[in-house]
Design a protein around this motif. Structure first.
Motif, PDB file in Angstrom:
ATOM      1  N   ASN A 111     -15.642   1.398  37.821  1.00 49.93           N
ATOM      2  CA  ASN A 111     -15.921   2.831  37.768  1.00 49.93           C
ATOM      3  C   ASN A 111     -15.134   3.538  36.668  1.00 49.93           C
ATOM      4  OD1 ASN A 111     -17.752   2.757  39.872  1.00 49.93           O
ATOM      5  ND2 ASN A 111     -16.223   3.223  41.438  1.00 49.93           N
ATOM      6  N   ASN A 112     -14.122   2.857  36.137  1.00 44.55           N
ATOM      7  CA  ASN A 112     -13.271   3.447  35.098  1.00 44.55           C
ATOM      8  C   ASN A 112     -13.371   2.704  33.770  1.00 44.55           C
ATOM      9  OD1 ASN A 112     -11.512   5.738  36.327  1.00 44.55           O
ATOM     10  ND2 ASN A 112     -11.630   4.171  37.920  1.00 44.55           N
ATOM     11  N   PHE A 113     -14.491   1.994  33.579  1.00 47.67           N
ATOM     12  CA  PHE A 113     -14.772   1.295  32.318  1.00 47.67           C
ATOM     13  C   PHE A 113     -13.700   0.267  31.969  1.00 47.67           C
ATOM     14  CE2 PHE A 113     -16.931   5.375  32.202  1.00 47.67           C
ATOM     15  CZ  PHE A 113     -18.234   4.978  31.950  1.00 47.67           C
ATOM     16  N   LEU A 114     -13.135  -0.355  33.008  1.00 47.20           N
ATOM     17  CA  LEU A 114     -12.201  -1.464  32.861  1.00 47.20           C
ATOM     18  C   LEU A 114     -12.911  -2.689  33.408  1.00 47.20           C
ATOM     19  CD1 LEU A 114      -9.259  -2.511  32.284  1.00 47.20           C
ATOM     20  CD2 LEU A 114      -8.761  -1.957  34.682  1.00 47.20           C
ATOM     21  N   LEU A 115     -13.127  -3.700  32.577  1.00 48.68           N
ATOM     22  CA  LEU A 115     -13.935  -4.854  32.964  1.00 48.68           C
ATOM     23  C   LEU A 115     -13.092  -5.914  33.680  1.00 48.68           C
ATOM     24  CD1 LEU A 115     -16.657  -6.355  32.886  1.00 48.68           C
ATOM     25  CD2 LEU A 115     -16.003  -7.223  30.628  1.00 48.68           C
ATOM     26  N   PRO A 116     -13.360  -6.172  34.978  1.00 45.46           N
ATOM     27  CA  PRO A 116     -12.687  -7.269  35.674  1.00 45.46           C
ATOM     28  C   PRO A 116     -13.480  -8.563  35.485  1.00 45.46           C
ATOM     29  CG  PRO A 116     -13.907  -5.939  37.251  1.00 45.46           C
ATOM     30  CD  PRO A 116     -14.211  -5.392  35.882  1.00 45.46           C
ATOM     31  N   VAL A 117     -12.869  -9.536  34.861  1.00 43.02           N
ATOM     32  CA  VAL A 117     -13.549 -10.804  34.575  1.00 43.02           C
ATOM     33  C   VAL A 117     -12.959 -11.882  35.475  1.00 43.02           C
ATOM     34  CG1 VAL A 117     -14.064 -12.538  32.814  1.00 43.02           C
ATOM     35  CG2 VAL A 117     -13.945 -10.109  32.188  1.00 43.02           C
ATOM     36  N   GLN A 118     -13.754 -12.316  36.444  1.00 39.44           N
ATOM     37  CA  GLN A 118     -13.276 -13.340  37.377  1.00 39.44           C
ATOM     38  C   GLN A 118     -13.701 -14.722  36.889  1.00 39.44           C
ATOM     39  OE1 GLN A 118     -13.354 -12.388  41.543  1.00 39.44           O
ATOM     40  NE2 GLN A 118     -13.807 -14.502  42.121  1.00 39.44           N
ATOM     41  N   VAL A 119     -12.706 -15.587  36.713  1.00 38.03           N
ATOM     42  CA  VAL A 119     -12.940 -16.941  36.226  1.00 38.03           C
ATOM     43  C   VAL A 119     -12.454 -17.939  37.275  1.00 38.03           C
ATOM     44  CG1 VAL A 119     -12.761 -16.254  33.798  1.00 38.03           C
ATOM     45  CG2 VAL A 119     -10.713 -17.016  35.015  1.00 38.03           C
ATOM     46  N   THR A 145     -23.826 -11.438  27.530  1.00 39.42           N
ATOM     47  CA  THR A 145     -24.125 -12.808  27.960  1.00 39.42           C
ATOM     48  C   THR A 145     -23.304 -13.239  29.171  1.00 39.42           C
ATOM     49  OG1 THR A 145     -22.479 -13.746  26.440  1.00 39.42           O
ATOM     50  CG2 THR A 145     -24.732 -13.488  25.610  1.00 39.42           C
ATOM     51  N   GLN A 146     -22.364 -12.370  29.579  1.00 35.00           N
ATOM     52  CA  GLN A 146     -21.465 -12.644  30.706  1.00 35.00           C
ATOM     53  C   GLN A 146     -20.703 -13.951  30.514  1.00 35.00           C
ATOM     54  OE1 GLN A 146     -24.618 -10.588  33.779  1.00 35.00           O
ATOM     55  NE2 GLN A 146     -23.201 -12.081  34.650  1.00 35.00           N
ATOM     56  N   THR A 147     -20.091 -14.073  29.335  1.00 33.30           N
ATOM     57  CA  THR A 147     -19.291 -15.265  29.036  1.00 33.30           C
ATOM     58  C   THR A 147     -17.915 -14.844  28.538  1.00 33.30           C
ATOM     59  OG1 THR A 147     -20.214 -15.363  26.793  1.00 33.30           O
ATOM     60  CG2 THR A 147     -21.249 -16.759  28.480  1.00 33.30           C
ATOM     61  N   ILE A 148     -16.946 -15.716  28.780  1.00 38.46           N
ATOM     62  CA  ILE A 148     -15.606 -15.550  28.256  1.00 38.46           C
ATOM     63  C   ILE A 148     -15.230 -16.849  27.543  1.00 38.46           C
ATOM     64  CG2 ILE A 148     -14.662 -16.147  30.546  1.00 38.46           C
ATOM     65  CD1 ILE A 148     -12.144 -14.546  29.761  1.00 38.46           C
ATOM     66  N   PHE A 159     -19.179 -15.509  33.824  1.00 33.97           N
ATOM     67  CA  PHE A 159     -18.638 -14.699  34.921  1.00 33.97           C
ATOM     68  C   PHE A 159     -19.739 -13.815  35.476  1.00 33.97           C
ATOM     69  CE2 PHE A 159     -17.867 -12.241  31.035  1.00 33.97           C
ATOM     70  CZ  PHE A 159     -18.251 -10.958  31.389  1.00 33.97           C
ATOM     71  N   ASP A 160     -19.568 -13.403  36.721  1.00 30.99           N
ATOM     72  CA  ASP A 160     -20.555 -12.565  37.404  1.00 30.99           C
ATOM     73  C   ASP A 160     -20.163 -11.095  37.294  1.00 30.99           C
ATOM     74  OD1 ASP A 160     -22.134 -14.705  38.304  1.00 30.99           O
ATOM     75  OD2 ASP A 160     -20.878 -14.982  40.083  1.00 30.99           O
ATOM     76  N   LYS A 165     -23.618  -2.149  37.490  1.00 33.24           N
ATOM     77  CA  LYS A 165     -22.379  -1.825  36.783  1.00 33.24           C
ATOM     78  C   LYS A 165     -22.416  -2.365  35.353  1.00 33.24           C
ATOM     79  CE  LYS A 165     -20.160   0.638  39.729  1.00 33.24           C
ATOM     80  NZ  LYS A 165     -19.929   2.059  39.424  1.00 33.24           N
ATOM     81  N   LYS A 166     -23.085  -3.485  35.161  1.00 30.65           N
ATOM     82  CA  LYS A 166     -23.237  -4.024  33.811  1.00 30.65           C
ATOM     83  C   LYS A 166     -24.011  -3.047  32.936  1.00 30.65           C
ATOM     84  CE  LYS A 166     -25.174  -7.954  31.239  1.00 30.65           C
ATOM     85  NZ  LYS A 166     -25.817  -9.283  31.347  1.00 30.65           N
TER      86      LYS A 166
END
Length: 197
Positions: A111-119, A145-148, A159-160, A165-166
């Motif tokens: 909601n605050n434009f901070l991307l949580p990337v779960q790996v 592409t939802q990749t790290i 990552f999902d 939100k995307k």
């Protein structure tokens, strides 16, 4: 926000809760600005004294910098304070990478434009290892592409993210902006329903 290509700040500690991210005594303001200076306040300074930074803490070490915070498993647990996401974003981070996020923190971050990337746990350790070998290690996070990807090694993982939100992050929308972007579709729907009645 489409792509974040940056060096990282690694904090290899598990179960970092929101009180460690931004201590409760700094929650008096209602504006989002100014919280970054107190990010990890109790870990950054001796006896809460800004003139006594702890040199071994990553945020105080000039070796580490960048727009990506990489943390241990179970990041953002504890209380539901949105200020935790505010503090991380205000400090200059655009993404947080961990192998698990508390649900409320994840939502507050998005909601605050901070991307949580779960790996995965394995990939998280690979990031830490790459950064320890070379502090100039660069991470490439591609939201489209939802990749790290770890640039130094070429290793990559998907990552999902919630599709809604995307869309918001890719277009810079908050919830209201998203609804406004659908104005024509909403008007068309309303007009078609009126003509049926």
């Amino acid at each position: 926000m489409n792509r974040i290509i940056s060096t990282i700040v690694p904090i290899n500690i598990e179960n970092i809760d929101t009180d460690q991210i931004i201590p409760a005594r700094f929650l008096k303001a209602t504006s989002r600005e100014g919280f970054g200076k107190n990010l990890f306040r109790d870990w950054r300074y001796e006896q809460d004294d800004e003139s006594k930074p702890k040199k071994d803490f990553p945020l105080n070490n000039p070796t580490w910098n960048g727009k990506v915070l990489v943390a241990g498993k179970n990041f953002g647990c504890g209380s539901s304070r949105e200020h935790a996401a505010w503090a991380i974003k205000d400090h200059g981070f655009d993404a947080v990478v961990s192998s698990f996020f508390a649900d409320i923190f994840r939502n507050n971050a998005l909601n605050n434009f901070l991307l949580p990337v779960q790996v995965s746990d394995d990939f998280l350790q690979k990031i830490f290892e790459a950064a320890n070998r070379d502090p100039s290690t660069v991470i490439d996070i591609n939201l489209e592409t939802q990749t790290i990807r770890i640039e130094n090694t070429g290793e990559q993982e998907s990552f999902d993210i919630n599709p809604y939100k995307k869309t918001c992050l890719l277009n810079g929308y908050d919830d209201i902006d998203y609804l406004l972007s659908l104005r024509k579709e909403i008007e068309t729907f309303e007009n078609s329903n009126q003509s049926v009645a």
